[in-house]
Structure formats: structure tokens, C-alpha cells
Design an enzyme around this catalytic site. Structure first.
Site, PDB file in Angstrom:
ATOM      1  N   SER A   9       0.476   4.453  10.961  1.00 23.73           N
ATOM      2  CA  SER A   9      -0.761   3.629  10.969  1.00 23.73           C
ATOM      3  C   SER A   9      -1.065   3.252  12.443  1.00 23.73           C
ATOM      4  CB  SER A   9      -0.708   2.373   9.952  1.00 23.73           C
ATOM      5  OG  SER A   9      -1.661   1.423  10.349  1.00 23.73           O
ATOM      6  N   HIS A  34      -2.988   7.782   9.803  1.00 26.99           N
ATOM      7  CA  HIS A  34      -3.572   6.701   9.245  1.00 26.99           C
ATOM      8  C   HIS A  34      -4.734   6.015  10.134  1.00 26.99           C
ATOM      9  CE1 HIS A  34      -4.237   4.429   5.543  1.00 26.99           C
ATOM     10  NE2 HIS A  34      -3.870   3.618   6.333  1.00 26.99           N
ATOM     11  N   ASP A  36      -6.908   2.663   9.962  1.00 28.72           N
ATOM     12  CA  ASP A  36      -7.446   1.529   9.351  1.00 28.72           C
ATOM     13  C   ASP A  36      -8.551   1.107  10.052  1.00 28.72           C
ATOM     14  OD1 ASP A  36      -5.268   1.056   7.269  1.00 28.72           O
ATOM     15  OD2 ASP A  36      -3.960   0.851   8.953  1.00 28.72           O
ATOM     16  N   MET A  38     -11.377  -2.074   9.762  1.00 26.18           N
ATOM     17  CA  MET A  38     -11.569  -3.343   9.254  1.00 26.18           C
ATOM     18  C   MET A  38     -12.832  -4.100   9.857  1.00 26.18           C
ATOM     19  SD  MET A  38      -7.738  -4.672   9.470  1.00 26.18           S
ATOM     20  CE  MET A  38      -6.357  -3.774   8.703  1.00 26.18           C
ATOM     21  N   HIS A  67      -8.745   5.015   6.541  1.00 26.92           N
ATOM     22  CA  HIS A  67      -8.856   3.768   5.428  1.00 26.92           C
ATOM     23  C   HIS A  67      -9.818   2.899   5.768  1.00 26.92           C
ATOM     24  CE1 HIS A  67      -6.069   0.520   3.648  1.00 26.92           C
ATOM     25  NE2 HIS A  67      -7.139   0.690   2.843  1.00 26.92           N
ATOM     26  N   MET A  69     -11.592  -0.441   5.157  1.00 27.47           N
ATOM     27  CA  MET A  69     -11.479  -1.790   4.656  1.00 27.47           C
ATOM     28  C   MET A  69     -12.769  -2.421   4.864  1.00 27.47           C
ATOM     29  SD  MET A  69      -7.537  -2.513   5.265  1.00 27.47           S
ATOM     30  CE  MET A  69      -7.480  -1.005   6.582  1.00 27.47           C
ATOM     31  N   MET A 138      -2.425  -0.130  -2.721  1.00 25.82           N
ATOM     32  CA  MET A 138      -1.844  -1.288  -1.483  1.00 25.82           C
ATOM     33  C   MET A 138      -0.754  -1.864  -1.816  1.00 25.82           C
ATOM     34  SD  MET A 138      -4.124  -0.676   0.968  1.00 25.82           S
ATOM     35  CE  MET A 138      -3.188  -2.115   2.070  1.00 25.82           C
ATOM     36  N   PHE A 144      -3.897  -6.754   7.581  1.00 21.88           N
ATOM     37  CA  PHE A 144      -2.754  -7.020   8.736  1.00 21.88           C
ATOM     38  C   PHE A 144      -1.506  -6.005   8.478  1.00 21.88           C
ATOM     39  CE2 PHE A 144      -5.147 -10.746   7.938  1.00 21.88           C
ATOM     40  CZ  PHE A 144      -5.738 -11.328   9.333  1.00 21.88           C
ATOM     41  N   ASP A 176       0.896   1.917   0.935  1.00 20.86           N
ATOM     42  CA  ASP A 176       0.371   1.434   2.488  1.00 20.86           C
ATOM     43  C   ASP A 176       0.658  -0.252   2.401  1.00 20.86           C
ATOM     44  OD1 ASP A 176      -0.821   0.845   4.679  1.00 20.86           O
ATOM     45  OD2 ASP A 176      -2.786   1.209   4.174  1.00 20.86           O
ATOM     46  N   GLY A 177       1.656  -0.430   3.395  1.00 20.39           N
ATOM     47  CA  GLY A 177       1.954  -1.964   3.593  1.00 20.39           C
ATOM     48  C   GLY A 177       3.575  -2.145   3.371  1.00 20.39           C
ATOM     49  N   GLY A 178       4.184  -2.570   4.268  1.00 20.70           N
ATOM     50  CA  GLY A 178       5.426  -2.859   4.313  1.00 20.70           C
ATOM     51  C   GLY A 178       6.372  -1.672   3.958  1.00 20.70           C
TER      52      GLY A 178
HETATM   53  C1  DX5 Z   1      -3.025  -2.982   6.270  1.00 24.58           C
HETATM   54  C2  DX5 Z   1      -3.070  -1.630   6.609  1.00 24.58           C
HETATM   55  C3  DX5 Z   1      -2.090  -0.791   6.607  1.00 24.58           C
HETATM   56  C4  DX5 Z   1      -1.119  -1.448   7.960  1.00 24.58           C
HETATM   57  C5  DX5 Z   1       0.458  -1.091   7.615  1.00 24.58           C
HETATM   58  O1  DX5 Z   1      -4.103  -3.483   5.682  1.00 24.58           O
HETATM   59  O2  DX5 Z   1      -4.115  -1.018   5.484  1.00 24.58           O
HETATM   60  O3  DX5 Z   1      -2.160   0.410   6.968  1.00 24.58           O
HETATM   61  O4  DX5 Z   1      -1.066  -1.036   9.268  1.00 24.58           O
HETATM   62  O5  DX5 Z   1       1.208  -1.748   8.421  1.00 24.58           O
HETATM   63  P1  DX5 Z   1       2.740  -1.995   8.223  1.00 24.58           P
HETATM   64  O6  DX5 Z   1       3.433  -0.538   7.788  1.00 24.58           O
HETATM   65  O7  DX5 Z   1       3.262  -2.489   9.307  1.00 24.58           O
HETATM   66  O8  DX5 Z   1       2.749  -2.860   7.019  1.00 24.58           O
HETATM   67 ZN    ZN Z   2      -4.060   1.221   5.940  1.00 21.60          ZN
END
Ligand code: DX5
Ligand code: ZN
Length: 219
Positions: A9, A34, A36, A38, A67, A69, A138, A144, A176-178
Site C-alpha cells: 500500500s 495497492h 488507497d 481517500m 482502493h 474510499m 477490511m 489510516f 487490508d489493514g494491520g
Molecule cells: C487503510 C488502507 C490501507 C492501509 C494499510 O484505510 O486501506 O491500505 O494503507 O496500512 P497498514 O498495512 O499499515 O495497516
Molecule cells: Zn487499502
């Protein structure tokens, strides 16, 4: 099930040298980039849009996984197609009719995908599975990078994997996320096959090592 795919990402990349950052990920063997997007409305944060992608497209040959958002994704599909998207993921929680957005994405020969936020039950995306390339579950609240992985999303991944196998659909499951060396195993065991990682890749010193470690842990 498809082979594991690692998707860095770029939200965690150094934007001052974005082209170099992405080239390094391509060289490190990452499978998809990826991206993102926003809008500060659908999520409480603003990132970047189609013009950034378009510049990247000129210098990078990777598969672009976009992605969105954003509110009203339908209005912006064409911009992201022109920006070079290979797949466009929109949120089921956005206000547009999902079938209409899917059809619009497909009309440009781009792959459609649907994302669901942590609070959205997996059942809501099931009717669309035959028409999409991928479902994104997600594992943090979107908005974030650097948040903690929500292991309680794994039952959704498992349920979707079961349906996809039973119905013999060719739909990937992205998380996606963490995602890091540890949590990726949990997500892979649940049935995910495309793994987005921001911090666990771009915040590391050695990208080759970071991509290889994630891939090994997911297999
Ligand atoms: C969050 C994004 C993710 C984010 C993941 O809203 O969709 O793609 O960048 O970041 P990490 O891998 O640090 O959680
Ligand atoms: Zn994402």
C-alpha cells in the site's frame, strides 16, 4: 485457491520519491501496487487521486489495485481507468448502486471489486460475488495506515471462502489493514489470498526481505 499475492500500500511510501519507492517494490517481487484513494468524506482522511496514479503508470508496470474510499465512486470510475487502474475496488457502503458501479468498471475492461468495512456483514456482498474479481474484507476501519489488525474479521473471510469454493467462483479475497509477518498467517489460514501491507513493507529497510518474509509467512 490462487497463489498468494502481496500488495504494497503506497499510503506508507515516501511521496517525495514515490516513483523510486514503487520501482523498488516492483524489483522486490511484489505482485500488485495497492493505491488507497481517500476523499476526506467517506473516510476522515485525504490521500491522493487519479493524477498521481497516471504519473506512476508511466514509470511502473505493476498491476494497479485501486482502493476507492470515496463517496459516489460511480462519478470517478473513468478518471481511475484513465489513471491506469487494473482493478477498481469500491465500498459497498458508498451510496451508489453496486451493480451499476460494477457494470461501469467492466465496460472499460477493468476488474471490479467490492470492499466491506468492519461493521458490514459478509452476507451483504454475497449477491455480487458472481460479478466481481475480488472482495476486500477490511481488517481495520478504513482511513489510516498503521492500525492494529482486527482478528475478529476472520469469520467473515472464512464464510466468504466457503461460499466461493462451494459455488466454484473465481473470486479472490483480499485483506487490508494491520497485515504483518504474524497477522498474515491468521488471514491466510482463514482463506485470504491477496494481502495488502503498508507499514510492514514501506516502513522496512530492506524491501526484498520484507516482501519475501510476508510471502513465506502466508504460504
Ligand atoms: C487503510 C488502507 C490501507 C492501509 C494499510 O484505510 O486501506 O491500505 O494503507 O496500512 P497498514 O498495512 O499499515 O495497516
Ligand atoms: Zn487499502
Amino acid at each position: 485457491m490462487n497463489d498468494v499475492k502481496i500488495a504494497p500500500s503506497i499510503l506508507s511510501a515516501d511521496f517525495a520519491i514515490l516513483g523510486e519507492e514503487c520501482a523498488a517494490m516492483e524489483k522486490a517481487g511484489a505482485d500488485e501496487l495497492h493505491i488507497d484513494v481517500m476523499d476526506g468524506h467517506f473516510v476522515p482522511n485525504i490521500s491522493y487521486g487519479a493524477p498521481i496514479m497516471k504519473s506512476l503508470r508511466k514509470v511502473n508496470g505493476m498491476f494497479f489495485d485501486t482502493h476507492l474510499m470515496i463517496s459516489e465512486p460511480l462519478r470517478y470510475i473513468e478518471d481511475f481507468v484513465k489513471g491506469g487502474a487494473d482493478r477498481i475496488t469500491f465500498h459497498l457502503e458508498s451510496e451508489n448502486d453496486p451493480m451499476e458501479v460494477i457494470e461501469k468498471i467492466k465496460s472499460f475492461g477493468v476488474r471490479p471489486a467490492i470492499a466491506i468495512k468492519p461493521g458490514t456483514p459478509f452476507e451483504k456482498v454475497v449477491p455480487y460475488l458472481p460479478f466481481i474479481d475480488m472482495v476486500l474484507v477490511m481488517t481495520v476501519e478504513p482511513g489510516f495506515g498503521g492500525q492494529s489488525f482486527m482478528a475478529d474479521m476472520m469469520p467473515k473471510v472464512k464464510a466468504l471462502r466457503e461460499i466461493i469454493e462451494k459455488e466454484e467462483l473465481s473470486v479472490s479475497i483480499q485483506v487490508d489493514g494491520g497485515i504483518d509477518k504474524n497477522t498474515i498467517k491468521t488471514a491466510a489460514d482463514a482463506g485470504a489470498d491477496i494481502f495488502v501491507a503498508g507499514s510492514a513493507l514501506f516502513k522496512q529497510d530492506d524491501y526484498n526481505k520484507a516482501v519475501a518474509e510476508l510471502r513465506a509467512a502466508a504460504r
